[in-house]
Design a protein around this motif. Sequence first.
Motif, short mmCIF file in Angstrom:
data_model
loop_
_atom_site.label_atom_id
_atom_site.label_comp_id
_atom_site.label_asym_id
_atom_site.label_seq_id
_atom_site.Cartn_x
_atom_site.Cartn_y
_atom_site.Cartn_z
N ILE A 237 -12.87 -27.63 77.23
CA ILE A 237 -13.76 -26.94 78.17
C ILE A 237 -13.05 -26.93 79.51
CG2 ILE A 237 -15.99 -26.99 79.35
CD1 ILE A 237 -17.11 -28.45 76.91
N LEU A 238 -12.93 -25.76 80.13
CA LEU A 238 -12.11 -25.65 81.33
C LEU A 238 -12.75 -24.70 82.34
CD1 LEU A 238 -9.40 -27.22 81.18
CD2 LEU A 238 -8.23 -25.03 81.19
N GLU A 239 -12.94 -25.19 83.56
CA GLU A 239 -13.40 -24.36 84.67
C GLU A 239 -12.38 -24.55 85.79
OE1 GLU A 239 -17.23 -25.93 85.55
OE2 GLU A 239 -18.12 -25.27 83.67
N ALA A 240 -11.27 -23.82 85.71
CA ALA A 240 -10.14 -24.04 86.62
C ALA A 240 -10.42 -23.46 88.01
CB ALA A 240 -8.88 -23.44 86.04
N LYS A 245 -15.41 -28.34 86.11
CA LYS A 245 -15.27 -29.46 85.18
C LYS A 245 -14.26 -29.13 84.09
CE LYS A 245 -18.84 -31.42 87.24
NZ LYS A 245 -18.69 -32.58 88.13
N PHE A 246 -13.70 -30.19 83.49
CA PHE A 246 -12.86 -29.99 82.31
C PHE A 246 -13.08 -31.11 81.31
CE2 PHE A 246 -10.15 -32.36 85.29
CZ PHE A 246 -9.72 -33.41 84.51
N GLN A 247 -12.80 -30.80 80.06
CA GLN A 247 -12.95 -31.75 78.96
C GLN A 247 -11.90 -31.42 77.92
OE1 GLN A 247 -17.00 -32.68 77.60
NE2 GLN A 247 -16.32 -32.23 75.53
N MET A 248 -11.12 -32.43 77.50
CA MET A 248 -10.02 -32.20 76.56
C MET A 248 -9.99 -33.30 75.51
SD MET A 248 -6.91 -31.04 79.12
CE MET A 248 -6.90 -32.58 80.02
N THR A 254 -12.13 -36.38 80.47
CA THR A 254 -13.03 -35.52 81.23
C THR A 254 -12.69 -35.63 82.70
OG1 THR A 254 -14.66 -37.32 81.41
CG2 THR A 254 -14.93 -35.77 79.58
N GLY A 255 -13.18 -34.67 83.47
CA GLY A 255 -12.92 -34.75 84.89
C GLY A 255 -13.36 -33.52 85.64
N GLU A 256 -12.80 -33.38 86.85
CA GLU A 256 -13.19 -32.29 87.75
C GLU A 256 -11.99 -31.88 88.59
OE1 GLU A 256 -15.87 -32.09 91.76
OE2 GLU A 256 -16.81 -33.00 89.99
N CYS A 272 -10.70 -41.42 81.13
CA CYS A 272 -10.80 -41.54 79.67
C CYS A 272 -12.16 -42.12 79.35
CB CYS A 272 -9.71 -42.45 79.13
SG CYS A 272 -8.05 -41.77 79.27
N THR A 273 -12.68 -41.81 78.18
CA THR A 273 -14.01 -42.29 77.82
C THR A 273 -14.08 -43.80 77.67
OG1 THR A 273 -13.50 -41.88 75.48
CG2 THR A 273 -14.70 -40.17 76.66
#
Length: 334
Positions: A237-240, A245-248, A254-256, A272-273
């Motif tokens: 999931i990527l909102e550049a 937010k992003f999730q890989m 995860t992060g921002e 990291c989770t």
Amino acid sequence: MAKWGQGDPRWIVEEREDGTNVNNWHWTERDATSWSKGKLREFLVGIVVENEAGRCQISEMKQVEGEASCSSRKGKLIFFYEWNIKLGWKGIIKESGAKHKGLIEIPNLSEENEVEDTEVNVSKKKGDGDVLKELMRTAGTAQVREALGGYLKALKTEFTVGMILPTKATATQELTIKRKLSENTLQIQGSSPVPLGVRIPTVALHMTEMFDTAVEQLYSIFTVKDLVQKFSKSPAILEAEKGGKFQMFDGNITGEYVELLTNKKIIMKWRCTNWPEEHYATVALNFVPTPGQTELQLDCKGVPACKEENMKFCWKQQHFEEIKGLLQLTTLNG
């Protein structure tokens, strides 16, 4: 069976607004599938074995199918896991410099078998290089089983944090200890305020890597969803954009995005989770163009000290090496 709300009033959980699982009596379950996929990748990818004849390394996770969960009942933890794993390995014969590739298959990692009895099958592409296959079959298999044991240990300790809630007696004991510690601290510090929470020891990392590509292409690999999914071999999931937010890696990272300067710099909040709850590091990526290449400078602050090696592995193996593989594939297809 009585309807909800008409049961025996002695069932305390039904009376409490917060639905707390008092004394861990009731059945609770937590899905460990996504967490396990990331953890298996962390433990298995990068394993290296070597002898006088050659050197082999597990280079990628080709397939990980199955599920895992943890349940608690009456204060006891019950684990279920069943995995079918395929790994890619590559090796080099020292004398000739010949390179070979192969597969490692783990068809049934489950709670029904002990780790040392888990089936590990090693194969190699046709041709010479049986000495490398033998190295992976012996030393490699031992390392794989050790890594699987590490995953299971993490599943039973790291993943289950918070599943067994403190009982009333335990909570009373912990409260008494905390009060005594607080009183001792106040005696030492006088009227100074006592800091709340736990301070996490952290480290800073600096890494650099050269990539045989233009700065524009390397920058896009970190900001375009399709490219991120290709090098990570997992949904993303990527909102550049700033604040996006992003999730890989199946949700394990995860992060921002904090700042994006096109083709120059990316700053992210990153975690990291398996890090302490709500703890983020700050990752800065600087893209430096050089003739025919791009230098990537990674500066990371706030990494939990106990996760330093994992963080280095994550960036070196799961990011840098996989991106280079994607760039080579793009070049060949081009």
